[in-house]
Design a protein around this motif. Sequence first.
Motif, mmCIF file in Angstrom:
data_model
loop_
_atom_site.group_PDB
_atom_site.id
_atom_site.type_symbol
_atom_site.label_atom_id
_atom_site.label_comp_id
_atom_site.label_asym_id
_atom_site.label_seq_id
_atom_site.Cartn_x
_atom_site.Cartn_y
_atom_site.Cartn_z
ATOM 1 N N SER A 245 0.856 -1.183 0.000
ATOM 2 C CA SER A 245 0.000 0.000 0.000
ATOM 3 C C SER A 245 0.894 1.235 0.000
ATOM 4 C CB SER A 245 -0.914 -0.005 1.223
ATOM 5 O OG SER A 245 -0.140 0.039 2.404
ATOM 6 N N VAL A 246 0.280 2.382 -0.187
ATOM 7 C CA VAL A 246 1.039 3.628 -0.224
ATOM 8 C C VAL A 246 1.418 4.069 1.187
ATOM 9 C CG1 VAL A 246 0.939 6.066 -0.887
ATOM 10 C CG2 VAL A 246 -0.071 4.322 -2.356
ATOM 11 N N ALA A 247 0.538 3.789 2.139
ATOM 12 C CA ALA A 247 0.784 4.183 3.528
ATOM 13 C C ALA A 247 0.267 3.096 4.455
ATOM 14 C CB ALA A 247 0.099 5.506 3.833
ATOM 15 N N LEU A 248 0.729 3.137 5.693
ATOM 16 C CA LEU A 248 0.301 2.166 6.690
ATOM 17 C C LEU A 248 0.288 2.829 8.053
ATOM 18 C CD1 LEU A 248 3.241 0.968 8.135
ATOM 19 C CD2 LEU A 248 3.441 0.358 5.748
ATOM 20 N N LYS A 249 -0.286 2.136 9.009
ATOM 21 C CA LYS A 249 -0.298 2.608 10.390
ATOM 22 C C LYS A 249 0.563 1.661 11.206
ATOM 23 C CE LYS A 249 -3.598 5.895 10.553
ATOM 24 N NZ LYS A 249 -4.870 5.916 11.263
ATOM 25 N N LEU A 250 1.481 2.229 11.985
ATOM 26 C CA LEU A 250 2.333 1.409 12.841
ATOM 27 C C LEU A 250 1.868 1.523 14.284
ATOM 28 C CD1 LEU A 250 5.921 2.130 11.504
ATOM 29 C CD2 LEU A 250 4.478 0.161 11.070
ATOM 30 N N SER A 251 1.772 0.388 14.941
ATOM 31 C CA SER A 251 1.398 0.342 16.345
ATOM 32 C C SER A 251 2.541 0.860 17.201
ATOM 33 C CB SER A 251 1.072 -1.097 16.736
ATOM 34 O OG SER A 251 1.007 -1.229 18.135
ATOM 35 N N MET A 252 2.230 1.673 18.177
ATOM 36 C CA MET A 252 3.253 2.152 19.105
ATOM 37 C C MET A 252 3.626 1.052 20.100
ATOM 38 S SD MET A 252 4.392 5.109 18.590
ATOM 39 C CE MET A 252 4.053 5.854 17.029
ATOM 40 N N THR A 253 2.782 0.074 20.270
ATOM 41 C CA THR A 253 3.047 -0.998 21.213
ATOM 42 C C THR A 253 4.096 -1.971 20.703
ATOM 43 O OG1 THR A 253 0.783 -0.823 21.998
ATOM 44 C CG2 THR A 253 1.990 -2.823 22.579
ATOM 45 N N ASP A 254 3.925 -2.460 19.466
ATOM 46 C CA ASP A 254 4.829 -3.486 18.961
ATOM 47 C C ASP A 254 5.467 -3.153 17.614
ATOM 48 O OD1 ASP A 254 2.683 -3.793 17.242
ATOM 49 O OD2 ASP A 254 2.020 -5.682 18.121
ATOM 50 N N LEU B 271 8.220 9.183 19.005
ATOM 51 C CA LEU B 271 6.986 8.739 19.662
ATOM 52 C C LEU B 271 7.085 7.306 20.170
ATOM 53 C CD1 LEU B 271 4.373 10.295 17.228
ATOM 54 C CD2 LEU B 271 4.895 11.028 19.570
ATOM 55 N N TYR B 272 7.755 6.454 19.409
ATOM 56 C CA TYR B 272 7.907 5.045 19.789
ATOM 57 C C TYR B 272 8.724 4.922 21.076
ATOM 58 C CZ TYR B 272 8.506 0.000 19.044
ATOM 59 O OH TYR B 272 8.490 -1.368 19.164
ATOM 60 N N PHE B 273 9.841 5.646 21.146
ATOM 61 C CA PHE B 273 10.630 5.624 22.379
ATOM 62 C C PHE B 273 9.857 6.234 23.528
ATOM 63 C CE2 PHE B 273 14.310 4.418 19.890
ATOM 64 C CZ PHE B 273 15.104 3.757 20.803
ATOM 65 N N ALA B 274 9.182 7.342 23.298
ATOM 66 C CA ALA B 274 8.398 7.982 24.356
ATOM 67 C C ALA B 274 7.343 7.024 24.901
ATOM 68 C CB ALA B 274 7.746 9.264 23.838
ATOM 69 N N HIS B 275 6.679 6.294 24.016
ATOM 70 C CA HIS B 275 5.663 5.332 24.437
ATOM 71 C C HIS B 275 6.268 4.247 25.343
ATOM 72 C CE1 HIS B 275 2.173 2.667 24.155
ATOM 73 N NE2 HIS B 275 3.038 1.689 23.961
ATOM 74 N N HIS B 276 7.434 3.763 24.984
ATOM 75 C CA HIS B 276 8.036 2.654 25.745
ATOM 76 C C HIS B 276 8.818 3.097 26.973
ATOM 77 C CE1 HIS B 276 6.900 -0.699 23.190
ATOM 78 N NE2 HIS B 276 6.978 0.156 22.200
#
Length: 127
Positions: free
Chosen positions: A61-70, A120-125
């Motif tokens: 796909s052109v874009a996707l959504k990445l989970s902040m959890t995993d 954001l990923y580091f902040a979440h974890h």
Amino acid sequence: LIYRTQADEVPMADVFELLTITLREIDAAEPPTCFSRMLAAQLRLAEIMGFGLPVMEPPPSVALKLSMTDGLPRPEAADGFRMSTAAYSHIQMMLTTPLDLITHVLTPEDRLEVEAFLQLYFAHHLR
């Protein structure tokens, strides 16, 4: 980022080794590739800290959504960080390529996407 992930006076040999290798490789790299190597080092730090991103092919796909959890791609309607497939492909390449062999240069748009996601990923974890 190292200060945010490490406890004071608690030695972590893996993190120290990553830091010394990263500094050496950034110093030896041509200026356009330094940023890619720095981002790759952040991805490796996430792995050391126990919340590394999975290695997988980007969805078609052109874009996707990445989970902040995993860090896994989710359907477009799901919650997560929206990222272009091009930026996601850069992340996947950085996950699987040794630091000293990273020579590609991200476009300014991809660089902003990857950098924003990692913040954001580091902040979440780390909260």
